[in-house]
Design an enzyme around this catalytic site. Structure first.
Site, short mmCIF file in Angstrom:
data_model
loop_
_atom_site.label_atom_id
_atom_site.label_comp_id
_atom_site.label_asym_id
_atom_site.label_seq_id
_atom_site.Cartn_x
_atom_site.Cartn_y
_atom_site.Cartn_z
N GLN A 1 0.80 -1.22 0.00
CA GLN A 1 0.00 0.00 0.00
C GLN A 1 0.83 1.27 0.00
O GLN A 1 0.32 2.34 -0.34
CB GLN A 1 -0.97 -0.02 1.19
CG GLN A 1 -2.01 -1.12 1.08
CD GLN A 1 -2.95 -1.16 2.26
OE1 GLN A 1 -2.71 -1.88 3.22
NE2 GLN A 1 -4.03 -0.40 2.21
N ASN B 1 -8.01 -5.66 14.16
CA ASN B 1 -8.31 -4.60 13.19
C ASN B 1 -9.80 -4.37 13.23
O ASN B 1 -10.58 -5.26 12.87
CB ASN B 1 -7.88 -5.00 11.78
CG ASN B 1 -6.38 -5.03 11.60
OD1 ASN B 1 -5.62 -4.77 12.53
ND2 ASN B 1 -5.94 -5.34 10.39
N HIS C 1 0.80 -9.62 4.48
CA HIS C 1 -0.34 -8.71 4.45
C HIS C 1 -0.90 -8.69 3.03
O HIS C 1 -0.68 -7.74 2.27
CB HIS C 1 0.09 -7.32 4.90
CG HIS C 1 -1.04 -6.38 5.20
ND1 HIS C 1 -1.11 -5.66 6.38
CD2 HIS C 1 -2.13 -6.03 4.50
CE1 HIS C 1 -2.20 -4.91 6.37
NE2 HIS C 1 -2.84 -5.11 5.23
#
Length: 542
Positions: free
Chosen positions: A59, A348, A161
Site C-alpha cells: 500500500q 483490526n 499482508h
C-alpha cells in the site's frame, strides 16, 4: 479516568452470547446504543501502552520492480483494467521505498512509540521457494528497522499482508494448495533469521478471515474466485474455497510459530501473534431471540473461525454444526501445535453492523442464506436509520461502542489474552473532502480517534488486557480495490509530487501523545499551526 468522565449510555440492554469451544461458555455483554464520551488523554492508559501508526508494504512502498523485487499477485491484479477504482495500482504508491527516512521522521515527530509495518514477500523472495533470497530486500527492511530503533520506535512487524509471489499463484493456486504452507514457513524463517534480533512483536498474517472473504467469497481480491449468488467470476466456489484457503493459512501460521518458538523466541525474546478483521454485531430486530442467536453465529463465523483453532485447537462448534464435512478437519498433531499458538491477538476494527437470522427468517438475496455466512444477514441500517455516522466505506460506520464490545467478547472467549488494536481509522464519506483545504482540516478524523481511544480506555478499566493502539494510517495510501479514492491517513500525500502534508489530525495526535491536548478542540490553534507547517514546506499556495 474519574467517574464523571466515563461514557454515558441510554437504552442499554443485555445481550446473552453463548458458544461452545471445549466446554459451554456463556456471558453477558452490555451494549451501549450511543457512543462513548470523547474524553480521553494519554494518561488514561497504562505505562508501556504502545501508541503507533500502521501501514502495509504493497500500500505504500511502490518500486514494484526495483532492486530485484518480483511480481506479486497484487502487481498483476492491479494491471487488469477495471479491477481497481480509477485503475489505480501500487507501482509507485507513496514511494516509501525511496522515502522511508522521511516517513520515519514523520513518525518520530508525532511521538509514536511503535510502528506497524509489513514485509513484501516478493521483495525478499521474488519467486518464493523457487528462487534465491533477494539481498536488496533484506537490506531495505534492515535499514527501516535500524532507523526505527534509533528513533525509539518499536517495530511491530507483519510477515504477510495480502501480497504473495505471483509465481506461487501460477504454480499451484496460492492459498488453495497445502504447498503454500511450506512456502510461508520458508518466508517466515528468513524473516526471523534476518530481522528477529530487532523485532519484538511479530504477526504472522494480517486479516486472513477478511482476505478469504474478499478473494474467495466475493471475488474482489486476487485471485478473484467466487460463485453465485456471491458474484460472477470465471472460477471459484464461494461455499467451499474460503474454508480451504483459511485452513491452509491457519496451518501455515501454526507451523511458522512452532519454528519461531523452537529456534528463535528464546534468544530473540519476541512475541508472536496474528491479526484478524474483527467486526461487532448488534441484533437487527431488538429483543428478538433469533437475531440474538444470529449475533452469536456471526461472531463465531467471523472471530472464532480464525482464533478458536489457535487458542483451543479446533474450529467453533457452531461452524461444524452448519458446515459439516465441508469444513476441513485438523489432525491430532495439527491440533497440538495449533493450540496456544498465539501470544497475543491483533484486532483490526472498523465495522459494527446489525445481524439478522436467516435460518428461520426470510432474508434478502445475496448469500446470507448460505452456510458459509452462518445463515446471517448483515446490514448497516435499521428502518432506514444508519447504525452510526457514515464513512468512506459503505459498510463502515462510526460506532465506538463496537470496539469496546468486541474487545470484551475476546477478553471472555479467549481468557483475556493480551490484545493490541492493530488497525483503526477513518475515511470521510465521498464528496466531503474534495478541496485540499477540506482534506487537511479533518476534524471528523480527530473525533473518530478520540471516541475509539475512549472505548479502548474504558475496556482497560474494565479489566481487558489491551496493550496498544495503532492508527490506520500514517498517510494516505493505496486502499486495495478502492485505489486512492479513499483517504485514511494522518498525512495527505499529493499524488503528483508525493509530498507528505500533515492534516490537523496529525497535529492532534502529536499533542495527544505529548499528553497536552485538551478534549475541547481549539481549532484556531490547529489551523494556525497547519498554515505554519505548510509555509515551512513551501506549500502555502495549495
Amino acid at each position: 479516568m474519574p467517574e464523571s468522565s466515563r461514557a454515558t449510555t441510554t437504552h442499554r440492554r443485555l445481550l446473552l452470547l453463548c458458544f461452545l469451544s471445549s466446554s459451554a461458555l456463556c456471558f453477558v455483554l452490555s451494549e451501549p446504543v450511543e457512543a462513548e464520551e470523547e474524553i480521553v488523554s494519554r494518561s488514561h492508559f497504562p505505562d508501556g501502552f504502545l501508541f503507533g501508526t500502521t501501514t502495509s508494504a504493497y500500500q505504500i512502498e511502490g518500486a514494484y520492480l526495483d532492486d530485484g523485487k518480483g511480481l506479486s499477485n497484487w502487481d498483476v491484479f492491479c494491471h487488469v483494467p477495471g479491477n481497481i477504482k480509477e485503475n489505480g495500482n501500487g507501482d509507485t504508491a507513496d514511494n516509501h521505498y525511496n522515502l522511508f527516512l522521511e516517513d520515519i521522521e514523520l513518525m518520530h515527530s508525532l511521538g509514536v512509540t511503535a510502528y506497524r509495518l509489513s514485509i513484501s514477500w516478493t521483495r525478499i523472495l521474488p519467486r518464493g521457494r523457487y528462487g534465491e533470497v533477494n539481498p536488496m530486500g533484506i537490506m531495505f527492511y534492515n535499514r527501516i528497522l535500524d532507523h526505527l530503533v534509533l528513533k525509539g520506535i518499536e517495530p511491530f512487524v507483519t510477515i504477510h499482508h495480502h501480497d504473495i509471489p505471483q509465481e506461487l499463484a501460477d504454480r499451484y493456486g496460492g492459498w488453495l494448495s497445502p504447498l503454500m504452507q511450506e512456502d510461508f514457513v520458508h518466508f517466515a524463517r528468513i524473516c526471523f533469521e534476518s530481522f528477529g534480533h530487532k523485532v519484538k512483536h511479530w504477526a504472522t498474517i494480517n486479516e486472513a478471515n477478511l482476505f478469504v472473504d474478499m478473494a474467495y467469497i466475493r471475488g474482489w481480491y486476487p485471485p478473484s474466485h467466487c460463485s453465485p449468488p456471491f458474484g460472477k467470476c470465471s472460477a471459484g466456489n464461494s461455499d467451499v474455497e474460503p474454508l480451504i484457503a483459511l485452513h491452509n493459512m491457519i496451518l501455515a501460521h501454526g507451523k511458522a510459530v512452532k519454528i519461531y518458538r523452537q529456534e528463535f523466541q528464546g534468544k530473540q525474546g519476541g512475541s508472536i501473534g496474528i491479526v484478524l478483521h474483527a467486526m461487532w454485531y448488534e441484533p437487527l430486530r431488538a429483543n428478538n431471540e433469533l437475531d440474538q442467536q444470529a449475533v452469536t453465529r456471526g461472531l463465531a463465523f467471523g472471530v472464532g473461525w480464525l482464533l478458536d483453532p489457535l487458542v483451543y485447537g479446533d474450529y467453533p462448534s457452531e461452524m461444524r454444526l452448519f458446515l459439516g464435512d465441508a469444513l476441513p478437519r485438523f489432525t491430532v498433531d495439527e491440533m497440538d501445535y495449533l493450540k496456544g499458538s498465539i501470544d497475543y491477538i491483533g484486532i483490526n476494527h472498523y465495522l459494527t453492523l446489525y445481524a439478522k437470522d436467516c435460518l428461520h427468517s426470510s432474508c434478502a438475496p445475496g448469500g446470507s442464506d448460505h452456510a458459509i455466512r452462518g445463515y446471517v444477514y448483515t446490514t448497516g441500517d435499521r428502518d432506514g436509520v444508519p447504525i452510526g455516522q457514515p464513512t468512506g466505506n459503505a459498510r463502515f460506520f462510526v460506532v465506538p461502542g463496537g470496539l469496546k464490545n468486541i474487545v470484551n467478547y475476546m477478553k471472555q472467549r479467549y481468557n483475556n489474552m493480551p490484545m493490541y488494536v492493530t488497525e483503526n481509522g477513518y475515511a470521510p464519506p465521498p464528496g466531503e473532502e474534495v478541496q485540499l483545504n477540506q482534506i487537511l482540516h479533518d476534524v471528523k478524523r480527530i473525533d473518530y480517534h478520540k471516541s475509539y481511544l475512549a472505548a479502548v480506555a474504558s475496556s482497560i478499566r474494565d479489566g481487558a488486557d489491551v496493550r496498544g493502539y495503532f492508527a490506520w494510517s500514517l498517510m494516505d495510501n493505496f486502499e486495495w480495490i478502492d485505489g486512492y479514492t479513499v483517504r485514511y491517513g494522518l498525512y495527505y500525500v499529493d499524488r503528483t509530487t508525493l509530498k507528505r502534508i500533515p492534516k490537523i489530525s496529525a497535529l492532534w495526535y502529536r499533542d495527544f501523545l505529548a499528553n497536552s491536548s485538551g478534549n475541547g478542540l481549539d481549532l484556531t490553534q490547529y489551523h494556525g499551526r497547519l498554515e505554519q507547517d505548510l509555509r515551512v514546506a513551501g506549500l502555502e499556495d495549495l
